[in-house]
Design a protein around this motif. Structure first.
Motif, PDB file in Angstrom:
ATOM      1  N   ARG A  25       0.816  -1.222   0.000  1.00 13.95           N
ATOM      2  CA  ARG A  25       0.000   0.000   0.000  1.00 13.95           C
ATOM      3  C   ARG A  25       0.844   1.264   0.000  1.00 13.95           C
ATOM      4  O   ARG A  25       0.382   2.333  -0.392  1.00 13.95           O
ATOM      5  CB  ARG A  25      -0.925  -0.012   1.214  1.00 13.95           C
ATOM      6  CG  ARG A  25      -1.972  -1.131   1.155  1.00 13.95           C
ATOM      7  CD  ARG A  25      -2.651  -1.337   2.483  1.00 13.95           C
ATOM      8  NE  ARG A  25      -3.644  -2.403   2.426  1.00 13.95           N
ATOM      9  CZ  ARG A  25      -4.012  -3.127   3.467  1.00 13.95           C
ATOM     10  NH1 ARG A  25      -3.461  -2.905   4.650  1.00 13.95           N
ATOM     11  NH2 ARG A  25      -4.926  -4.083   3.339  1.00 13.95           N
ATOM     12  N   ARG A  57       3.411   3.126  -3.772  1.00 16.44           N
ATOM     13  CA  ARG A  57       3.169   4.202  -4.737  1.00 16.44           C
ATOM     14  C   ARG A  57       3.844   5.509  -4.327  1.00 16.44           C
ATOM     15  O   ARG A  57       3.936   6.436  -5.126  1.00 16.44           O
ATOM     16  CB  ARG A  57       1.666   4.435  -4.892  1.00 16.44           C
ATOM     17  CG  ARG A  57       0.869   3.225  -5.387  1.00 16.44           C
ATOM     18  CD  ARG A  57       1.202   2.903  -6.820  1.00 16.44           C
ATOM     19  NE  ARG A  57       0.357   1.853  -7.360  1.00 16.44           N
ATOM     20  CZ  ARG A  57      -0.787   2.056  -7.994  1.00 16.44           C
ATOM     21  NH1 ARG A  57      -1.241   3.287  -8.146  1.00 16.44           N
ATOM     22  NH2 ARG A  57      -1.482   1.050  -8.469  1.00 16.44           N
ATOM     23  N   THR A 109       4.231   3.161 -14.992  1.00 12.62           N
ATOM     24  CA  THR A 109       3.704   2.025 -14.224  1.00 12.62           C
ATOM     25  C   THR A 109       4.751   0.909 -14.295  1.00 12.62           C
ATOM     26  O   THR A 109       4.537  -0.105 -14.950  1.00 12.62           O
ATOM     27  CB  THR A 109       2.357   1.543 -14.782  1.00 12.62           C
ATOM     28  OG1 THR A 109       2.503   1.258 -16.196  1.00 12.62           O
ATOM     29  CG2 THR A 109       1.283   2.597 -14.594  1.00 12.62           C
ATOM     30  N   GLN A 133       4.390  -0.575  -9.358  1.00 16.50           N
ATOM     31  CA  GLN A 133       3.187  -1.089  -9.994  1.00 16.50           C
ATOM     32  C   GLN A 133       3.199  -2.621 -10.068  1.00 16.50           C
ATOM     33  O   GLN A 133       2.496  -3.292  -9.344  1.00 16.50           O
ATOM     34  CB  GLN A 133       3.047  -0.503 -11.397  1.00 16.50           C
ATOM     35  CG  GLN A 133       1.680  -0.734 -12.037  1.00 16.50           C
ATOM     36  CD  GLN A 133       0.627   0.264 -11.603  1.00 16.50           C
ATOM     37  OE1 GLN A 133       0.930   1.231 -10.898  1.00 16.50           O
ATOM     38  NE2 GLN A 133      -0.608   0.059 -12.002  1.00 16.50           N
ATOM     39  N   SER A 143       0.835  -2.569  -7.040  1.00 12.78           N
ATOM     40  CA  SER A 143      -0.369  -2.982  -7.746  1.00 12.78           C
ATOM     41  C   SER A 143      -0.349  -4.509  -7.885  1.00 12.78           C
ATOM     42  O   SER A 143      -0.529  -5.208  -6.898  1.00 12.78           O
ATOM     43  CB  SER A 143      -0.471  -2.283  -9.103  1.00 12.78           C
ATOM     44  OG  SER A 143      -1.756  -2.480  -9.663  1.00 12.78           O
ATOM     45  N   HIS A 144      -0.054  -5.029  -9.062  1.00 10.33           N
ATOM     46  CA  HIS A 144      -0.244  -6.452  -9.318  1.00 10.33           C
ATOM     47  C   HIS A 144       1.085  -7.206  -9.320  1.00 10.33           C
ATOM     48  O   HIS A 144       2.131  -6.665  -9.683  1.00 10.33           O
ATOM     49  CB  HIS A 144      -0.947  -6.640 -10.654  1.00 10.33           C
ATOM     50  CG  HIS A 144      -2.181  -5.800 -10.790  1.00 10.33           C
ATOM     51  ND1 HIS A 144      -3.295  -5.966  -9.995  1.00 10.33           N
ATOM     52  CD2 HIS A 144      -2.473  -4.744 -11.598  1.00 10.33           C
ATOM     53  CE1 HIS A 144      -4.229  -5.080 -10.328  1.00 10.33           C
ATOM     54  NE2 HIS A 144      -3.748  -4.322 -11.291  1.00 10.33           N
ATOM     55  N   TRP A 176       1.417  -9.659 -14.270  1.00 12.83           N
ATOM     56  CA  TRP A 176       0.435  -8.987 -15.122  1.00 12.83           C
ATOM     57  C   TRP A 176       0.691  -9.436 -16.556  1.00 12.83           C
ATOM     58  O   TRP A 176       1.778  -9.197 -17.083  1.00 12.83           O
ATOM     59  CB  TRP A 176       0.592  -7.490 -14.971  1.00 12.83           C
ATOM     60  CG  TRP A 176      -0.560  -6.616 -15.364  1.00 12.83           C
ATOM     61  CD1 TRP A 176      -0.553  -5.616 -16.289  1.00 12.83           C
ATOM     62  CD2 TRP A 176      -1.886  -6.605 -14.810  1.00 12.83           C
ATOM     63  NE1 TRP A 176      -1.781  -4.990 -16.352  1.00 12.83           N
ATOM     64  CE2 TRP A 176      -2.620  -5.586 -15.451  1.00 12.83           C
ATOM     65  CE3 TRP A 176      -2.521  -7.377 -13.841  1.00 12.83           C
ATOM     66  CZ2 TRP A 176      -3.957  -5.314 -15.152  1.00 12.83           C
ATOM     67  CZ3 TRP A 176      -3.855  -7.110 -13.546  1.00 12.83           C
ATOM     68  CH2 TRP A 176      -4.545  -6.089 -14.194  1.00 12.83           C
ATOM     69  N   ASN A 183       0.359  -8.494  -2.418  1.00 13.35           N
ATOM     70  CA  ASN A 183       0.402  -7.415  -3.402  1.00 13.35           C
ATOM     71  C   ASN A 183      -0.863  -6.582  -3.264  1.00 13.35           C
ATOM     72  O   ASN A 183      -1.938  -7.106  -2.973  1.00 13.35           O
ATOM     73  CB  ASN A 183       0.529  -7.995  -4.806  1.00 13.35           C
ATOM     74  CG  ASN A 183       1.848  -8.722  -4.994  1.00 13.35           C
ATOM     75  OD1 ASN A 183       2.903  -8.112  -5.054  1.00 13.35           O
ATOM     76  ND2 ASN A 183       1.783 -10.048  -5.066  1.00 13.35           N
ATOM     77  N   ASN A 184      -0.754  -5.290  -3.511  1.00 12.57           N
ATOM     78  CA  ASN A 184      -1.890  -4.398  -3.322  1.00 12.57           C
ATOM     79  C   ASN A 184      -3.018  -4.710  -4.297  1.00 12.57           C
ATOM     80  O   ASN A 184      -4.187  -4.483  -3.997  1.00 12.57           O
ATOM     81  CB  ASN A 184      -1.437  -2.947  -3.491  1.00 12.57           C
ATOM     82  CG  ASN A 184      -2.463  -1.959  -2.962  1.00 12.57           C
ATOM     83  OD1 ASN A 184      -3.144  -2.221  -1.979  1.00 12.57           O
ATOM     84  ND2 ASN A 184      -2.573  -0.822  -3.619  1.00 12.57           N
ATOM     85  N   GLY A 185      -2.679  -5.217  -5.480  1.00  7.79           N
ATOM     86  CA  GLY A 185      -3.677  -5.598  -6.475  1.00  7.79           C
ATOM     87  C   GLY A 185      -3.769  -7.114  -6.602  1.00  7.79           C
ATOM     88  O   GLY A 185      -3.726  -7.846  -5.608  1.00  7.79           O
ATOM     89  N   ASN A 187      -3.442 -11.061  -1.534  1.00  5.85           N
ATOM     90  CA  ASN A 187      -3.593 -10.107  -2.641  1.00  5.85           C
ATOM     91  C   ASN A 187      -5.042  -9.642  -2.681  1.00  5.85           C
ATOM     92  O   ASN A 187      -5.938 -10.314  -2.170  1.00  5.85           O
ATOM     93  CB  ASN A 187      -3.219 -10.785  -3.953  1.00  5.85           C
ATOM     94  CG  ASN A 187      -1.875 -11.488  -3.886  1.00  5.85           C
ATOM     95  OD1 ASN A 187      -0.840 -10.850  -3.884  1.00  5.85           O
ATOM     96  ND2 ASN A 187      -1.900 -12.826  -3.826  1.00  5.85           N
TER      97      ASN A 187
END
Length: 620
Positions: A130, A133, A346, A369, A417-418, A421, A446-448, A470
């Motif tokens: 979190r 970023r 990203t 990201q 994020s992920h 991906w 992971n945040n995503g 996640n």
């Protein structure tokens, strides 16, 4: 032992004396010509003393064509640096709490392998991504990767561990534990452990302290072997194409020089870099990437660590690069760059523009990201766009139709994020789509999404995944296929197989996010310990009111401790949007819905059902 010449041009052999510490300073070091060789140590006698190459220059310095300034540049020939071997990274054996000044890590031989007092290490974050970023290169932030100096080292051979005492206390807690998955085999655990990375090497390449403008190393052909070399601090040049910390740059070279179709002579290497490698190195505090593989083939990048990197860290550049191997590398703390490629806004730990490469045993954490991002262009870009005159000598080349060569046993956690991906990889031959496998991934906190499949990806098989914490462990937006994966066709098609998905006591998460677009089968999936109010399965992650009604298939789905919330009340297994635009699930054996046999499962239109909704049982 201390030399500063503004320009070095090496056209014969230059080697460091093995009996003394040496500092070499310059603005330009140029290795030029097939007979040129710049070497420190050798493969059978690594350099034992301390070597530093310090490069000078600033934003207004005059630069050479192609190479710029503040550079080790090689047009052709050989550049071979062999530092003293070290253990590049290890894992926490036990959790280290904020305020502690000791780490217990795996391995009892570290003291004899470079982990000695005064050396610098990084302990990676194990949080939920979190904060990632807002991380900053100057580390004036609240992000949780921590850099420390070793004060003392104590080995325990019986336990096969080492206790590292730090000169300062830890600011954050770093996990080092195995978490069991109820219902899973005993060997299937979430290994929630911080990586501990050794940054210091006895051969160091760095730049003078100019904000955003560091040293860079770039080769065009020949052989570049880098073993146990430290690049940093002050490497890479911010926002400048081609000015990366370490850069294998061979676009549109033929595979071998002088018209040869094969050669074991390292000086004859062109785009084929089978005789080059980067092993056991560290790259840290880089203003522009860690490692770039550009236009090359058969290169090995193994057991390196990268920390505090601006832009994509491990960078496969044009989409023409194939058969390269990235193995057992660790990347932590990757920052967004606002003025390079659009995708650097990203960034990823590994940015992969051609799936036809090998990625095994790598680990990423604290990327702004993505951890791993498969992002192939439709055609090769940059200088590699001219595929006819490049090493492949083809009239056309579709990057997105290449096979996924290997992606196995990689770990990704604590990204902004992920984790993984995947977009636009769709291996096709004259016989149609072929299976592509992602095997043995661990993805946690992971945040995503842990693993996210975006669009245009066909016949991807996600096998033996372990995931926890996640926002959604395995999620889809849309996939492509020629057929359903079924027992009768040998399970060819889009398939999630043997997944062990665990809920998190500290975060509401989902296990599965189904696609808009059908064609995906979930088979032999364990959904364990999802006890929050969030339903573990989302019928369709991307469906709006005008999308949906697509089929998704399930077989042999197990739920353990996932039907009751922590307060003992029941909660549905599936989140529906309670209308006919929800997806339709085919429960092939009744395991998803606790039915006696196959059944179609759907929301109850216009109601807020607390149980699985079905169409009328006489039809479904």
């Amino acid at each position: 032992s201390d030399l500063y010449f503004r320009v070095w041009i090496i056209e014969g052999t230059l080697k460091f004396d093995t009996t003394m510490d040496i500092t070499m300073e310059a603005e330009y070091i140029i290795v030029n010509g097939v007979n040129a060789h710049f070497t420190i140590g050798s493969s059978d006698a690594p350099y034992e003393k301390e070597a530093k190459i310090k490069l000078h220059g600033h934003w207004r310095s005059l630069g050479l064509p192609k190479f710029g300034v503040k550079v080790i540049a090689m047009t052709s020939g050989r550049l071979t640096f062999y530092g003293k071997p070290v253990v590049p990274w290890t894992l926490l054996e036990a959790t280290a709490n904020a305020g502690d000044n000791t780490l217990v890590v795996r391995g009892s031989n570290l003291a004899s392998q470079g982990w000695t007092p005064g050396k610098r290490i990084t302990v990676t974050s194990t949080n939920y991504g979190r904060k990632e970023r807002g991380c900053k290169m100057d580390r004036n932030d609240s992000c949780e990767p921590e850099e420390h100096e070793i004060q003392s080292v104590t080995s325990d051979s019986a336990a096969n561990t080492t206790t590292i005492r730090l000169t300062e206390t830890l600011q954050y807690t770093h996990e080092g534990k195995s978490i069991n998955i109820p219902g899973a085999p005993i060997d299937k655990t979430v290994e929630q452990r911080a990586e501990v990375m050794l940054l210091t090497r006895n051969i160091n390449v760095c730049g003078t302290d100019v904000e955003g403008f560091g040293a860079h190393t770039m080769m065009l052909s020949g052989q570049m072997v880098l073993e146990y070399v430290e690049f940093g601090p002050n490497v890479g040049q911010a926002f400048q194409l081609g000015r990366y910390a370490v850069h294998y740059h061979t676009p549109n070279e033929k595979m071998f020089k002088n018209g040869l179709t094969e050669s074991t002579d390292p000086k004859m290497q062109g785009a084929s870099q089978a005789l080059s490698h980067m092993m056991g190195c560290s790259v840290h505090h880089s203003f522009n990437r860690a490692l770039t593989a550009h236009g090359c083939y058969n290169l090995t990048i193994e057991s390196n660590v990268a920390y505090n990197i601006l832009g994509h860290a491990m960078f496969v550049e044009d989409g023409i690069e194939m058969y390269n191997t990235f193995s057992n590398n660790v990347v932590s703390l990757v920052h967004r760059s606002f003025s390079l490629l659009n995708t650097d806004q990203t960034p990823a730990g590994f940015w992969i523009t051609n799936a036809n490469n090998r990625f095994t045993g790598n680990r990423v954490s604290s990327s702004h990201q993505f951890g791993f991002w498969y992002d192939p262009p439709e055609r090769p870009t940059g200088p590699s766009a001219d595929v006819k005159n490049g090493p492949l000598e083809l009239h056309t080349f579709n990057t997105r139709k290449q096979p996924l060569l290997q992606f196995e046993n990689n770990v990704v956690h604590s990204c902004g994020s992920h984790g993984v991906w995947i977009d636009q990889i769709d291996f096709q031959t004259t016989k149609g789509r072929q299976n592509m496998n992602i095997v043995g991934t661990q993805t946690w906190r992971n945040n995503g999404q842990g693993i996210g499949v975006i669009t245009g990806t066909g016949h991807l098989q996600i096998i033996d995944t372990i995931a926890m914490g996640n926002s959604c462990d395995i999620g889809y937006i849309k996939s492509a296929a020629d057929k359903w994966a079924t027992e009768s066709n040998g399970w060819e098609g889009n398939l999630v197989l043997n997944a062990y998905l665990r809920g998190d006591e500290s975060r509401s998460t989902r296990a599965i996010g189904a696609p808009h677009g059908a064609w995906v089968t979930f088979k032999d999936v364990l959904i364990s310990s999802y006890k929050k109010s969030t339903q573990p399965i989302h019928h369709c992650l991307s469906c709006k009111s005008w999308k949906g009604g697509m089929e998704v298939r399930f077989k042999n789905i197990s739920f353990v401790d996932s039907d009751l919330k922590n307060d003992g009340t029941q909660r549905p297994r599936i989140y529906w949007q309670n209308d006919y635009h929800s997806n339709i699930f085919y429960d092939a054996d009744g395991s998803l819905s606790n039915s006696s046999g196959p059944v179609w499962v759907h929301s109850l239109s216009g109601t807020n059902s607390t149980t699985l909704g079905h169409f009328p049982p006489e039809y479904c």
